[in-house]
Design a protein around this motif. Structure first.
Motif, PDB file in Angstrom:
ATOM      1  N   VAL A 125     -16.247  40.250  42.850  1.00 44.21           N
ATOM      2  CA  VAL A 125     -15.822  41.629  43.061  1.00 44.21           C
ATOM      3  C   VAL A 125     -14.429  41.792  42.468  1.00 44.21           C
ATOM      4  CG1 VAL A 125     -15.253  43.382  44.763  1.00 44.21           C
ATOM      5  CG2 VAL A 125     -17.193  41.880  45.133  1.00 44.21           C
ATOM      6  N   LEU A 126     -14.244  42.792  41.633  1.00 41.40           N
ATOM      7  CA  LEU A 126     -12.962  43.090  41.008  1.00 41.40           C
ATOM      8  C   LEU A 126     -12.432  41.941  40.163  1.00 41.40           C
ATOM      9  CD1 LEU A 126     -11.221  44.950  43.959  1.00 41.40           C
ATOM     10  CD2 LEU A 126     -12.443  45.926  42.048  1.00 41.40           C
ATOM     11  N   GLY A 127     -13.292  41.190  39.524  1.00 47.72           N
ATOM     12  CA  GLY A 127     -12.867  40.236  38.529  1.00 47.72           C
ATOM     13  C   GLY A 127     -12.557  38.851  39.029  1.00 47.72           C
ATOM     14  N   GLY A 128     -11.967  38.029  38.148  1.00 49.79           N
ATOM     15  CA  GLY A 128     -11.695  36.632  38.452  1.00 49.79           C
ATOM     16  C   GLY A 128     -10.386  36.440  39.162  1.00 49.79           C
ATOM     17  N   GLY A 129      -9.753  35.252  38.957  1.00 47.91           N
ATOM     18  CA  GLY A 129      -8.584  34.866  39.727  1.00 47.91           C
ATOM     19  C   GLY A 129      -7.437  35.842  39.655  1.00 47.91           C
ATOM     20  N   ASP A 130      -7.270  36.562  38.526  1.00 43.90           N
ATOM     21  CA  ASP A 130      -6.167  37.519  38.441  1.00 43.90           C
ATOM     22  C   ASP A 130      -6.617  38.919  38.814  1.00 43.90           C
ATOM     23  OD1 ASP A 130      -7.755  38.097  36.303  1.00 43.90           O
ATOM     24  OD2 ASP A 130      -6.179  38.072  34.794  1.00 43.90           O
ATOM     25  N   GLY A 131      -7.833  39.052  39.331  1.00 44.89           N
ATOM     26  CA  GLY A 131      -8.337  40.372  39.674  1.00 44.89           C
ATOM     27  C   GLY A 131      -8.486  40.591  41.157  1.00 44.89           C
ATOM     28  N   GLY A 132      -7.958  39.700  41.989  1.00 49.89           N
ATOM     29  CA  GLY A 132      -7.963  39.934  43.422  1.00 49.89           C
ATOM     30  C   GLY A 132      -9.008  39.167  44.193  1.00 49.89           C
ATOM     31  N   VAL A 133      -9.808  38.322  43.533  1.00 49.11           N
ATOM     32  CA  VAL A 133     -10.852  37.594  44.232  1.00 49.11           C
ATOM     33  C   VAL A 133     -10.336  36.228  44.658  1.00 49.11           C
ATOM     34  CG1 VAL A 133     -13.091  36.448  43.980  1.00 49.11           C
ATOM     35  CG2 VAL A 133     -12.768  38.771  43.157  1.00 49.11           C
ATOM     36  N   THR A 134     -10.588  35.869  45.890  1.00 47.27           N
ATOM     37  CA  THR A 134     -10.172  34.576  46.407  1.00 47.27           C
ATOM     38  C   THR A 134     -11.384  33.850  46.961  1.00 47.27           C
ATOM     39  OG1 THR A 134      -8.028  35.513  47.038  1.00 47.27           O
ATOM     40  CG2 THR A 134      -8.631  33.405  48.021  1.00 47.27           C
ATOM     41  N   LEU A 135     -11.507  32.590  46.619  1.00 54.10           N
ATOM     42  CA  LEU A 135     -12.582  31.759  47.157  1.00 54.10           C
ATOM     43  C   LEU A 135     -12.112  31.193  48.485  1.00 54.10           C
ATOM     44  CD1 LEU A 135     -15.289  30.341  46.856  1.00 54.10           C
ATOM     45  CD2 LEU A 135     -14.149  28.547  45.576  1.00 54.10           C
ATOM     46  N   LEU A 136     -12.739  31.605  49.564  1.00 58.16           N
ATOM     47  CA  LEU A 136     -12.269  31.236  50.889  1.00 58.16           C
ATOM     48  C   LEU A 136     -13.165  30.189  51.550  1.00 58.16           C
ATOM     49  CD1 LEU A 136     -11.372  34.756  52.345  1.00 58.16           C
ATOM     50  CD2 LEU A 136      -9.849  33.087  51.299  1.00 58.16           C
ATOM     51  N   PRO A 137     -12.566  29.261  52.287  1.00 55.84           N
ATOM     52  CA  PRO A 137     -13.346  28.325  53.102  1.00 55.84           C
ATOM     53  C   PRO A 137     -13.851  29.022  54.354  1.00 55.84           C
ATOM     54  CG  PRO A 137     -11.033  27.964  53.484  1.00 55.84           C
ATOM     55  CD  PRO A 137     -11.118  29.024  52.416  1.00 55.84           C
ATOM     56  N   ARG A 138     -14.493  28.286  55.228  1.00 54.72           N
ATOM     57  CA  ARG A 138     -15.129  28.884  56.398  1.00 54.72           C
ATOM     58  C   ARG A 138     -14.601  28.264  57.685  1.00 54.72           C
ATOM     59  NH1 ARG A 138     -21.128  27.287  55.026  1.00 54.72           N
ATOM     60  NH2 ARG A 138     -21.833  29.027  56.283  1.00 54.72           N
ATOM     61  N   ASP A 139     -14.386  29.109  58.680  1.00 55.94           N
ATOM     62  CA  ASP A 139     -14.182  28.660  60.054  1.00 55.94           C
ATOM     63  C   ASP A 139     -15.499  28.926  60.773  1.00 55.94           C
ATOM     64  OD1 ASP A 139     -11.584  27.959  59.517  1.00 55.94           O
ATOM     65  OD2 ASP A 139     -10.736  29.838  60.254  1.00 55.94           O
ATOM     66  N   LEU A 140     -16.245  27.849  61.032  1.00 59.23           N
ATOM     67  CA  LEU A 140     -17.611  27.947  61.542  1.00 59.23           C
ATOM     68  C   LEU A 140     -17.661  27.610  63.022  1.00 59.23           C
ATOM     69  CD1 LEU A 140     -19.653  26.184  58.718  1.00 59.23           C
ATOM     70  CD2 LEU A 140     -19.997  28.507  59.509  1.00 59.23           C
ATOM     71  N   LEU A 141     -18.169  28.539  63.808  1.00 60.28           N
ATOM     72  CA  LEU A 141     -18.387  28.305  65.230  1.00 60.28           C
ATOM     73  C   LEU A 141     -19.886  28.139  65.479  1.00 60.28           C
ATOM     74  CD1 LEU A 141     -17.632  28.246  68.253  1.00 60.28           C
ATOM     75  CD2 LEU A 141     -17.793  30.761  68.226  1.00 60.28           C
ATOM     76  N   PHE A 142     -20.272  27.008  66.039  1.00 61.03           N
ATOM     77  CA  PHE A 142     -21.664  26.780  66.430  1.00 61.03           C
ATOM     78  C   PHE A 142     -21.785  27.069  67.926  1.00 61.03           C
ATOM     79  CE2 PHE A 142     -21.207  24.364  62.588  1.00 61.03           C
ATOM     80  CZ  PHE A 142     -22.427  24.468  61.959  1.00 61.03           C
ATOM     81  N   MET A 143     -22.753  27.925  68.287  1.00 60.90           N
ATOM     82  CA  MET A 143     -23.049  28.240  69.681  1.00 60.90           C
ATOM     83  C   MET A 143     -24.430  27.668  69.979  1.00 60.90           C
ATOM     84  SD  MET A 143     -21.522  32.159  69.699  1.00 60.90           S
ATOM     85  CE  MET A 143     -22.630  32.635  71.008  1.00 60.90           C
ATOM     86  N   ILE A 144     -24.482  26.575  70.771  1.00 59.18           N
ATOM     87  CA  ILE A 144     -25.699  25.803  70.936  1.00 59.18           C
ATOM     88  C   ILE A 144     -26.282  25.984  72.339  1.00 59.18           C
ATOM     89  CG2 ILE A 144     -26.747  23.532  70.661  1.00 59.18           C
ATOM     90  CD1 ILE A 144     -25.317  24.571  68.166  1.00 59.18           C
ATOM     91  N   ASP A 145     -27.514  26.437  72.380  1.00 59.39           N
ATOM     92  CA  ASP A 145     -28.258  26.597  73.632  1.00 59.39           C
ATOM     93  C   ASP A 145     -28.581  25.205  74.198  1.00 59.39           C
ATOM     94  OD1 ASP A 145     -30.054  27.191  75.647  1.00 59.39           O
ATOM     95  OD2 ASP A 145     -31.361  28.446  74.400  1.00 59.39           O
TER      96      ASP A 145
END
Length: 334
Positions: A125-145
């Motif tokens: 979206v809106l281009g590559g590294g100089d166009g505002g796009v950032t590759l983000l990691p994840r904060d993952l919450l597992f909710m286990i029954d």
């Protein structure tokens, strides 16, 4: 007079150098945000719909090429078990490869304050590294029954296979800016915090903590788990990162309909403001059970619901994913 001529020549040379620098600058393609989806071409359960976007900046000097400008979606049954291992791998396990664009104006946000999700978690979206796009990691919450309907042997399978899945997450786990962070809560008649996002920084540490999780059997108070996650798991002291640093996601693993606790609709709405929600639904669900799961997850449903008949299928799905050679590449069925 000679001085004036020299100054003119110097100015001309400076302009030439500057123009050459801009003329050879690497520029990535930039595209607009997606248009709204078109109407469905046919009544449910069939039909397709499309959306488009436009090039707003052409690539130059070896910059990143433009992505696809048209996308077509088909209606599909989110409860279909055909190819579920492929879907789970591509839509959940490889999430670290997806692009997100941070937009300072929070009024433009979708899902999270100040964060615009790249459509389908896969497009620039809106281009590559100089166009505002950032590759983000994840904060993952597992909710286990961990309710009483899950046998001791199925609980053991759940822990073993979840620990194996953790190792296959694209982006791995760690303190690095591009590493994922993991937290887990379990729920039955009560909610238990097993560990938060800053408790474990290595894969082995996370795996050992998962394998050590006790089962406190009881009823299925899913609404309480959602409320607990909303109130406590997205605060800075848990180790979760800011909206500009990570994508917040929740995976709910459950084997049945809730039967106690907080009102689920209210709890779900509050949590979905903070995170994208997936569900791994294990077992046979009736109409009301499916409706409940569908109310829990983010849209589109087809990307966020993974349906399995039993814990044997869960084990088999994980085993299939473990055989795939590249954890960050799209899964392809043979």
């Amino acid at each position: 007079m000679k001085l004036i001529v020299c100054l003119v020549l110097l100015a001309y040379l400076a302009m030439s150098v500057e123009g050459n620098r801009w003329g050879t600058r690497r520029t990535n393609c930039g595209v607009s945000v997606w248009s709204e989806w078109s109407a469905w071409s046919a009544p449910a359960p069939g039909g397709t719909r499309t959306r488009t976007r436009e090039i707003v900046r052409s690539p130059r000097n070896g910059g990143s090429p433009c992505p696809t400008l048209t996308e077509t979606a088909s209606r599909a049954d989110p409860w279909s078990r055909q190819g579920v291992q492929q879907k789970f791998h591509n839509k959940f396990m490889t999430g670290h490869t997806h692009y997100y664009s941070f937009i300072p104006d929070s009024s433009r946000a979708v899902g999270l304050p100040g964060l615009v999700e790249a459509p389908n978690r896969e497009a620039h979206v809106l281009g590559g590294g100089d166009g505002g796009v950032t590759l983000l990691p994840r904060d993952l919450l597992f909710m286990i029954d961990m309710s009483g309907s899950i046998s001791s042997s199925d609980w053991t399978t759940t822990k073993q296979k979840l620990a194996e899945l953790i190792e296959r997450l694209c982006g791995s786990i760690g303190r690095g800016r591009q590493n994922n962070r993991i937290a887990i809560i379990t729920f039955s008649s009560r909610v238990v915090l097993n560990f938060n996002f800053k408790a474990h920084w290595t894969i082995n540490s996370v795996k050992n903590a998962i394998l050590a999780m006790p089962q406190a059997r009881g009823s299925t108070c899913t609404g309480d788990a959602f409320e607990y996650a909303r109130q406590y798991m997205f605060e800075p002291d848990t180790g979760i990162r800011s909206a500009t640093e990570s994508v917040k996601e929740v995976l709910v693993l459950t084997d049945g309909h809730s039967n106690c606790g907080a009102a689920l609709p209210n709890a779900v709405r509050r949590l979905q403001v903070k995170a994208f929600v997936f569900a791994l639904a294990i077992g046979d669900y009736g109409t009301s059970g499916k409706a409940e799961i569908e109310s829990m997850v983010s849209r589109p449903l087809i990307d966020h619901i993974f349906s399995l008949a039993n814990f044997i299928e869960f084990r088999n799905m994980v085993n299939e994913i473990l055989l795939y050679p590249d954890k960050c590449a799209p899964f392809e069925l043979k």
